[in-house]
Enzyme design. Sequence first.
Site, PDB file in Angstrom:
ATOM      1  N   GLU A 111      -4.441   3.740  10.068  1.00 46.85           N
ATOM      2  CA  GLU A 111      -4.665   2.547  10.902  1.00 46.85           C
ATOM      3  C   GLU A 111      -5.388   2.887  12.199  1.00 46.85           C
ATOM      4  O   GLU A 111      -6.197   2.104  12.687  1.00 46.85           O
ATOM      5  CB  GLU A 111      -3.331   1.869  11.184  1.00 46.85           C
ATOM      6  CG  GLU A 111      -2.738   1.221   9.929  1.00 46.85           C
ATOM      7  CD  GLU A 111      -1.426   0.524  10.190  1.00 46.85           C
ATOM      8  OE1 GLU A 111      -1.365  -0.705  10.021  1.00 46.85           O
ATOM      9  OE2 GLU A 111      -0.455   1.214  10.575  1.00 46.85           O
ATOM     10  N   GLU A 131       3.249   2.679   3.391  1.00 47.04           N
ATOM     11  CA  GLU A 131       4.391   2.106   4.110  1.00 47.04           C
ATOM     12  C   GLU A 131       5.398   1.364   3.229  1.00 47.04           C
ATOM     13  O   GLU A 131       6.617   1.510   3.441  1.00 47.04           O
ATOM     14  CB  GLU A 131       3.899   1.177   5.229  1.00 47.04           C
ATOM     15  CG  GLU A 131       3.328   1.884   6.437  1.00 47.04           C
ATOM     16  CD  GLU A 131       1.845   2.159   6.350  1.00 47.04           C
ATOM     17  OE1 GLU A 131       1.229   2.439   7.385  1.00 47.04           O
ATOM     18  OE2 GLU A 131       1.289   2.087   5.215  1.00 47.04           O
TER      19      GLU A 131
END
Length: 249
Positions: A111, A131
């Site tokens: 990210e 995740e």
Amino acid sequence: MNTLFATLRVDERDDRVVVTLNRPEARNAISGRMISELHRVCDLLEDQPRLLLLTGEGGVFAGGADIAELLRRGRDEALQGINSRLFERVRRLPMPTLAAVDGWALGGGAELAYACDLRMASPQAVFGNPEPGLGILAAAGACWRLSELVGESVAKQVLLAGRNLEAADALAVGLVIDVVPAAELLTQAHALLDRMARSSATALRLTKLVVDSPGAHPVADDLAQAVLFEGTDKKERMTRFLERKRSQT
């Protein structure tokens, strides 16, 4: 070399700042302290706009967020957007940003790379967002930023199906600008920044601002161009261009 950082190496130069994520014992996992130190880097770049080169130590960009810290965080910490606020700040830095990715860029590390304007990779680079396997989502920008970068289908393959994008895949879908040997990664990254640094800094800043502006692009184009048209940089660069062209005829 700036020695005031514990989790980063920060090299300030006239036209750029080179930041190396430096927690190799933890695969450069993004800890709360690293977040705080990256905010300090943003302070530097907002106060004195320069290009940013972001990379990782030890053949890894960043293996994710610090899971031990994430385990201790609850609802209130999630609502603070600890990582997402930083990554959005990186995204909004005045001058272009480049992530030079070698090895793993997973979870929060991916990210952070997505938040940069450009990415360059080594053949060993791997981007992924695992995740959901940890019972959470990629909540620091990947769920919407990755779709903007590579399209909805590929983003869902990464975010829902757990697909990792290796360097060749990342190049094919436009996530990275180039794939170069690991030994040449920083050299080629600096060469790209050198090329950008030869452009007008004001033109780069305004171009980035317009590209990132939602809607009303014709108005944004006109206003930014009006500022540039009145600048001495435009007159000097165009004059040199015409003089070179005349000398070649």
